[in-house]
Every structure is written in structure tokens, then in C-alpha cells.
Design an enzyme around this catalytic site. Structure first.
Site, PDB file in Angstrom:
ATOM      1  CB  CYS A  36      -1.013   0.019   1.002  1.00 52.69           C
ATOM      2  SG  CYS A  36      -0.326  -0.363   2.765  1.00 52.69           S
ATOM      3  CG  HIS A  89      -4.467   0.571   4.786  1.00 55.95           C
ATOM      4  ND1 HIS A  89      -4.115  -0.450   3.768  1.00 55.95           N
ATOM      5  CD2 HIS A  89      -5.550   1.283   4.325  1.00 55.95           C
ATOM      6  CE1 HIS A  89      -4.865  -0.105   2.796  1.00 55.95           C
ATOM      7  NE2 HIS A  89      -5.628   0.684   3.190  1.00 55.95           N
ATOM      8  CG  ASP A 105      -8.183   2.281   1.186  1.00 59.17           C
ATOM      9  OD1 ASP A 105      -7.336   1.560   0.728  1.00 59.17           O
ATOM     10  OD2 ASP A 105      -8.723   1.840   2.078  1.00 59.17           O
TER      11      ASP A 105
END
Length: 227
Positions: A36, A89, A105
Site C-alpha cells: 500500500c 495501512h 484507498d
């Protein structure tokens, strides 16, 4: 349904009082599962190179805590209404005066992008009814600082025998002239370490939402073992 949030937060993300998006669709993004931080770095790089929006409106947000156990809902790897427990994250926040903040996201089931109001009510929810072990902190780093300072040699994604836990991105590792690896400085929620500002969930929402009615006393959870 989670209680304590405005009813409109649970509808489709139809609030058009928002800035123009920096990329046309999720499919146009560089994406590698389980990387991520690099996905967001590539998105920031795209904005800088293509000039699709002011870079100063963008902030990279690392979500973690000292235990590296943070729940997020509405993730693609989740099951039903159960949260995914990440060690960390990374998402991208777009902040523009007189518009609602947007969240990008790439691992979310929500719209891309979606308003921070919607993301807060569906994906973040509240820390109120979960154990302190799982309370979330947010390191907010300006995108230009992230592009200049972030480095990862991907060693955190290797097993003890050198094999990959998950296949790496096809492009070379991101590094700076000073270092090959400083990912831990971004994941750390120690404000004395790294770049940007470290905020609690409530402080993060109060700073970046204009009309979100945050309730610190009402949220329900159906997950077990962490609430």
C-alpha cells in the site's frame, strides 16, 4: 449499522461538494497487493508528473499504532462486516479549501475516491468500543515530503529464507540518495520520529472534516477477539 453517525453518511457517496479528483479511476493506478505504501507513492508521483492536481493538497496517511494492529472495515480482503486487522495501512488524503476532503484507498470496497466523511463512517468507525490495543493513530505526511523522503528495500516482505511473502511490484525499489529503507519511520506513531504529524482518530477527523458529526461515545462492533 454503526450508530452515532449522521444518516446521510451511510448513503452512496453523492456529496458533490468536493475537489476534482486527481486520477480518473482506480484502474488507472499502479497497484500491487500488500504494498500500500508504494501504491500511494506511485499515485503521488503520477500527480507530480502529470500535474492532475496541486500536490500541496495531498497528504499521505499511515494508519497504525504501537502494537501494529489496527482494524479497518470495507477492505477488499475482509469478510462481510468483519474488519481486517492490518499491521499498518496507507491511504491518500486530498484536502482542498471549501471542498470536502477525499480519501483514495486502493484496497477499499468503497468508491474511489470517496469523501472522508463516508470513509470515516464506513471504514474507520470509532475507537470507542474497541480495546485500546487496537486504537488507531494517523501519521499525516505532505505528499511532496513523502516523495522526497520515503524509501523501501521491501525487506519487510521477505521470509527468513529470502522468499517473498507476496510478489513485489515490477518496478525497482523506491530509495533516496540517503537511504534504501526507512519504512519503519513512517509506520512509527512516535511523533519524535519521521515526517509529518501524528494524530489520534478524533484529532484526525476534527482537522480534516468540515461537517462530520463525530461521536466518541457511540459505535457498535460485530467482530470478536479484539472488541
Amino acid at each position: 449499522m454503526v450508530t452515532g453517525f449522521p444518516a446521510e453518511c451511510f448513503c452512496c457517496d453523492t456529496d458533490m461538494r468536493r475537489a476534482e479528483t486527481i486520477i480518473s479511476s482506480r484502474e488507472d493506478c499502479v497497484y500491487t497487493s500488500c504494498y500500500c505504501e508504494e501504491n500511494v507513492w506511485k499515485l503521488c508521483e503520477y500527480v507530480r508528473m502529470e500535474r492532475t492536481g496541486p500536490l500541496e493538497e495531498l497528504f499521505v496517511v499511515f494508519i497504525s499504532n504501537e502494537n501494529r494492529m489496527v482494524p479497518l472495515w470495507k477492505q477488499k480482503s475482509g469478510h462481510g462486516d468483519q474488519p481486517v486487522i492490518w499491521d499498518y495501512h496507507v491511504i491518500l488524503l486530498q484536502v482542498c479549501p471549501q471542498f470536502n476532503s477525499l480519501i483514495y484507498d486502493l484496497d477499499s470496497q468503497l468508491s474511489f475516491p470517496c469523501s472522508l466523511n463516508l470513509y470515516a463512517s464506513h471504514a474507520l468507525r470509532s475507537d470507542c468500543n474497541i480495546k485500546p490495543t487496537y486504537h488507531r493513530n494517523f501519521r499525516v505526511v505532505p505528499a511532496d515530503s513523502f516523495l522526497c523522503n520515503f524509501a523501501s528495500d521491501r525487506s519487510h516482505m521477505k521470509n527468513s529464507d529470502g522468499s517473498w511473502k507476496m510478489p513485489p511490484p515490477p518496478y525497482p525499489p523506491i530509495h533516496t540518495a540517503e537511504t534504501q529503507m526507512n519504512l519503519d519511520d513512517f509506520i512509527s506513531m512516535n511523533p519524535a520520529v519521521g515526517w509529518g504529524a501524528v494524530l489520534s482518530l478524533d484529532d484526525f477527523l476534527q482537522r480534516y472534516t468540515s461537517d462530520f458529526l463525530w461521536s466518541s461515545s457511540s459505535s457498535s462492533s460485530s467482530a470478536t477477539g479484539w472488541s
